[in-house]
Design a protein around this motif. Structure first.
Motif, PDB file in Angstrom:
ATOM      1  N   SER A 153       0.927  -1.163  -0.072  1.00  0.00           N
ATOM      2  CA  SER A 153       0.184  -0.065   0.073  1.00  0.00           C
ATOM      3  C   SER A 153       0.872   1.160   0.047  1.00  0.00           C
ATOM      4  CB  SER A 153      -1.003  -0.006   1.155  1.00  0.00           C
ATOM      5  OG  SER A 153      -1.848  -0.977   1.123  1.00  0.00           O
ATOM      6  N   GLY A 154       2.028   1.052   0.494  1.00  0.00           N
ATOM      7  CA  GLY A 154       2.909   2.159   0.196  1.00  0.00           C
ATOM      8  C   GLY A 154       3.765   2.407  -0.872  1.00  0.00           C
ATOM      9  N   MET A 155       3.410   1.489  -1.744  1.00  0.00           N
ATOM     10  CA  MET A 155       4.414   1.233  -2.978  1.00  0.00           C
ATOM     11  C   MET A 155       3.564   1.633  -4.428  1.00  0.00           C
ATOM     12  SD  MET A 155       7.312   0.294  -1.859  1.00  0.00           S
ATOM     13  CE  MET A 155       8.267  -0.174  -3.173  1.00  0.00           C
ATOM     14  N   ASN A 156       2.096   1.685  -3.936  1.00  0.00           N
ATOM     15  CA  ASN A 156       1.341   2.262  -5.156  1.00  0.00           C
ATOM     16  C   ASN A 156       0.116   3.148  -4.575  1.00  0.00           C
ATOM     17  OD1 ASN A 156      -0.794   1.553  -7.467  1.00  0.00           O
ATOM     18  ND2 ASN A 156       0.954   0.438  -8.180  1.00  0.00           N
ATOM     19  N   THR A 157      -1.215   2.606  -4.746  1.00  0.00           N
ATOM     20  CA  THR A 157      -2.237   3.507  -4.347  1.00  0.00           C
ATOM     21  C   THR A 157      -2.934   2.585  -3.164  1.00  0.00           C
ATOM     22  OG1 THR A 157      -3.672   2.460  -5.883  1.00  0.00           O
ATOM     23  CG2 THR A 157      -2.899   4.490  -6.477  1.00  0.00           C
ATOM     24  N   ALA A 158      -3.602   3.411  -2.261  1.00  0.00           N
ATOM     25  CA  ALA A 158      -4.177   2.643  -1.138  1.00  0.00           C
ATOM     26  C   ALA A 158      -5.775   3.056  -0.944  1.00  0.00           C
ATOM     27  CB  ALA A 158      -3.480   2.812  -0.026  1.00  0.00           C
ATOM     28  N   TYR A 164      -2.815   4.953   6.210  1.00  0.00           N
ATOM     29  CA  TYR A 164      -1.979   3.923   6.268  1.00  0.00           C
ATOM     30  C   TYR A 164      -1.021   3.969   5.331  1.00  0.00           C
ATOM     31  CZ  TYR A 164      -0.339  -1.037   6.419  1.00  0.00           C
ATOM     32  OH  TYR A 164       0.376  -2.113   6.382  1.00  0.00           O
ATOM     33  N   GLY A 165      -1.431   4.084   3.879  1.00  0.00           N
ATOM     34  CA  GLY A 165      -0.726   3.878   2.588  1.00  0.00           C
ATOM     35  C   GLY A 165       0.427   5.185   2.471  1.00  0.00           C
ATOM     36  N   THR A 166      -0.087   6.216   3.027  1.00  0.00           N
ATOM     37  CA  THR A 166       0.806   7.434   2.958  1.00  0.00           C
ATOM     38  C   THR A 166       2.094   7.273   3.911  1.00  0.00           C
ATOM     39  OG1 THR A 166      -1.016   8.731   2.174  1.00  0.00           O
ATOM     40  CG2 THR A 166       1.099   9.863   3.053  1.00  0.00           C
ATOM     41  N   ALA A 167       1.469   6.735   5.317  1.00  0.00           N
ATOM     42  CA  ALA A 167       2.422   6.556   6.451  1.00  0.00           C
ATOM     43  C   ALA A 167       3.478   5.289   5.757  1.00  0.00           C
ATOM     44  CB  ALA A 167       1.929   5.849   7.683  1.00  0.00           C
ATOM     45  N   LYS A 168       3.110   4.384   5.261  1.00  0.00           N
ATOM     46  CA  LYS A 168       4.036   3.417   4.600  1.00  0.00           C
ATOM     47  C   LYS A 168       4.792   3.876   3.525  1.00  0.00           C
ATOM     48  CE  LYS A 168       3.088  -0.181   7.346  1.00  0.00           C
ATOM     49  NZ  LYS A 168       3.967  -0.681   8.365  1.00  0.00           N
ATOM     50  N   LEU A 261      -8.478  -4.528  -7.340  1.00  0.00           N
ATOM     51  CA  LEU A 261      -9.575  -3.658  -7.417  1.00  0.00           C
ATOM     52  C   LEU A 261     -10.853  -3.751  -8.139  1.00  0.00           C
ATOM     53  CD1 LEU A 261      -7.353  -0.312  -7.138  1.00  0.00           C
ATOM     54  CD2 LEU A 261      -7.958  -1.633  -5.254  1.00  0.00           C
ATOM     55  N   ALA A 262     -11.916  -3.562  -7.116  1.00  0.00           N
ATOM     56  CA  ALA A 262     -13.096  -3.864  -7.892  1.00  0.00           C
ATOM     57  C   ALA A 262     -13.802  -2.746  -8.454  1.00  0.00           C
ATOM     58  CB  ALA A 262     -14.208  -4.108  -6.556  1.00  0.00           C
TER      59      ALA A 262
END
Length: 282
Positions: A153-158, A164-168, A261-262
């Motif tokens: 999630s920190g390497m692509n979109t979240a 969480y994704g931005t923190a990672k 992703l749906a």
């Protein structure tokens, strides 16, 4: 012979977030079996007793340390234990982090309290624990290895998990910067970014669906904690002495397909439709 090759005999490795029964516990077991003395850190004495106690009962050199690594007091407790441990300080694995299901929501609903809590849990804890270990290694004039857990999630979109994704993602940036600053001191700083992995924490919102896993993941299955631990052990060991500032994706090829992703951009791995509806509401 294998232990000598890995180079962990006589070395002390700190695992922050060792008591959850997932990746941290797997790293603790694997590093100890490779010859290290492992300080298994968790803020929950109960989790340490449940997941780390059996490792010590096996005779492995595992020292449970009840401390909250998100606080200065907790870090001081960990470093005091490291100073008393049998062996020379060598490594740190930052596993502590994660996010509760309640933190999944649209970006427009995220408040400052949620945002700051996710950054404390996933970035600040990693940075200040790393800072303390790096400072101690520098004072001792010793090389070492720091490995932190990011996320796919920190390497692509979240989507619906922006905090969480931005923190990672910030953890990856911190890893790269610390790697440059510490390189001439012989201290390597790297990260591992897991994909969907079967852990107790992920089980709170991810259900079992083998057909979906085969569609979404190139290798057709989810990862096991031991498979994440293997990559971490490699980065801790003397097998990787010329690697620093890197983030290794350990995701079974999920990022290669990126088809999980749906139509509404929520992840297909969510456990139930009521949860999906809750996180996408305006």
């Amino acid at each position: 012979m294998q232990n000598d090759f890995l180079g962990l005999d006589g070395r002390v490795v700190i695992v922050s977030g060792a008591g959850g029964g997932g990746i941290g516990t797997a790293v603790t077991a694997m590093a100890a079996r490779a010859g290290a003395t492992v300080l298994a850190v968790s803020r929950s004495p109960e989790n340490l007793e449940r997941h780390v106690g059996p490792l010590a009962a096996e005779g492995l050199a595992v020292v449970p340390v009840a401390a909250d690594a998100s606080t200065d007091e907790g870090i001081a407790t960990v470093m005091d234990a490291a100073g008393k441990a049998d062996g020379e300080l060598h490594g740190l694995v930052n596993v502590a982090g994660g996010a509760a299901p309640a933190t999944w929501m649209r970006s427009t609903r995220v408040n400052r309290e949620d945002w700051r809590a996710l950054f404390t849990q996933n970035l600040e804890t990693m940075f200040f624990m790393s800072r303390a270990v790096a400072a101690e290694l520098k004072e001792q004039g010793r090389p070492g290895s720091i490995v932190s857990i990011s996320s796919i999630s920190g390497m692509n979109t979240a989507p619906y998990h922006i905090g969480y994704g931005t923190a990672k993602a910030a953890l990856v940036a911190a890893t790269r910067t610390m790697a440059v600053e510490l390189a001439l001191d012989g201290i390597r700083v790297n990260a591992v970014a897991p994909g969907v992995t079967e852990t107790p924490a992920s089980g709170t919102y991810v259900d079992q669906d083998a057909d979906r896993d085969r569609r979404a993941i190139a290798m057709g299955r989810r990862g096991r904690p031991e498979e994440q631990a293997g990559a971490i052990l490699f980065l801790l060991s003397d097998l990787s002495t010329y690697i620093t500032g890197q983030t290794i994706l350990v995701d079974g090829g999920l990022n290669l397909k990126w088809s999980h992703l749906a139509a509404d951009n929520t992840t297909l791995f969510l456990k139930d439709e009521s949860f999906r509806a809750a996180i996408t509401r305006e």
